[in-house]
Design a protein around this motif. Sequence first.
Motif, short mmCIF file in Angstrom:
data_model
loop_
_atom_site.label_atom_id
_atom_site.label_comp_id
_atom_site.label_asym_id
_atom_site.label_seq_id
_atom_site.Cartn_x
_atom_site.Cartn_y
_atom_site.Cartn_z
N ALA A 136 0.82 -1.20 0.00
CA ALA A 136 0.00 0.00 0.00
C ALA A 136 0.86 1.26 0.00
N VAL A 137 1.95 1.24 0.76
CA VAL A 137 2.85 2.39 0.79
C VAL A 137 3.51 2.59 -0.57
N LEU A 138 3.95 1.52 -1.18
CA LEU A 138 4.56 1.62 -2.50
C LEU A 138 3.57 2.14 -3.54
N ALA A 196 3.71 5.96 -5.62
CA ALA A 196 3.56 6.14 -7.07
C ALA A 196 2.35 7.01 -7.41
N ALA A 197 1.20 6.68 -6.83
CA ALA A 197 -0.04 7.34 -7.23
C ALA A 197 -0.21 8.73 -6.63
N ASP A 198 0.16 8.88 -5.36
CA ASP A 198 -0.10 10.13 -4.65
C ASP A 198 1.08 11.09 -4.66
N LEU A 236 -3.10 6.84 4.35
CA LEU A 236 -3.09 6.09 3.09
C LEU A 236 -4.20 5.04 3.10
N ASN A 237 -4.47 4.51 1.92
CA ASN A 237 -5.37 3.36 1.75
C ASN A 237 -6.83 3.69 2.04
N GLU A 295 -4.94 16.48 -6.57
CA GLU A 295 -4.67 16.74 -7.98
C GLU A 295 -4.01 15.54 -8.65
N ALA A 296 -3.09 14.89 -7.92
CA ALA A 296 -2.42 13.71 -8.48
C ALA A 296 -3.42 12.59 -8.76
N ARG A 297 -4.36 12.39 -7.85
CA ARG A 297 -5.36 11.32 -8.04
C ARG A 297 -6.33 11.66 -9.16
#
Length: 330
Positions: free
Chosen positions: A187-189, A193-195, A286-287, A326-328
């Motif tokens: 989840a952290v990885l 990448a995503a956030d 996260l998550n 914004e990243a999501r």
Amino acid sequence: MSAPLALSFGEPAGIGPDLILAAWSLKDSVAVPPFVAIADPAVLHARAKALGVAIPLVEVSEFSAETFAAALPVLAVRCAAPGVCGAPDPANAAAVTEAIATGVRLCREGRAAALVTAPIHKAALAAGGFRHPGHTEFLGELAGPGHTPIMMLAGGGLRVVPLTVHCALSEVPTRLRSAPLADVARAVLRALAADFGVARPRLAVAGLNPHAGEDGLMGREEAEILAPVLDALRAEGHRVLGPLPADTMFHAEARATYDAALCMYHDQALIPLKTLDFHGGVNVTLNLPFVRTSPDHGTALTLAGTGKARPDSLIAALRMAADIAEARAR
């Protein structure tokens, strides 16, 4: 960012109201993202008076960046008792938790881009009937099944995640045996990448014992619990380091080798983070199916209403929430 942020006011007797007022007053000079405060307007008015500041407030049901430019927009919740500086009242627990739940609802409805939460007073909430250890666990319940929240702290160029959080240090070795280490690491990885836009994320994992167990001489948790999981993660193609001796993980040269550190317990993660950036650290959950950040500090009851509370961490939390949203959305 298509919608403003939602900012819950936290403990009415703490510095949350002070920081909300300060963040709005600094919106032009330090580029604070637009937000709506979910708060008791009476508490904000009283705190502004105590601080000797004139902040225009407007109660709203709908809100926009244009509203934020002219006045501090407030989506009202009502406290059962006055928010007296430095004196938490369990009677206000319902208003505090309502503000958090409202922020989550706004995010899930698309009316807020992300949720930022001011600090809560856990003892006052517990005395008022709140059954969760803290924000993180409550947010997990609000998120629903399949969304186990993970606490990350970020600041000073460091990101840390404690695998065990609000428990006694004596309980950590036992809890590690049932902790979902592989799931948390994945989840952290994913979040890196995503956030945070890390193309090939690297995760460093701390050992529990001195010298990461010294080949079993100082503890077997590294060999028996951590190493097999980390080997499996590496076999999946993940860039994972460890288990590493925690005492050599956080100097500048070491920090350059990873993008986040997964630690075994609360203080192992938070001491280096707060040493590097005591005033600007951010708590990121996260998550979850929505973005949530928070300043990495408590209610600071003795500073409430004094004008001495620094808004650095809240402003950093607002900015990080906007960046992740914004990243999501991309």
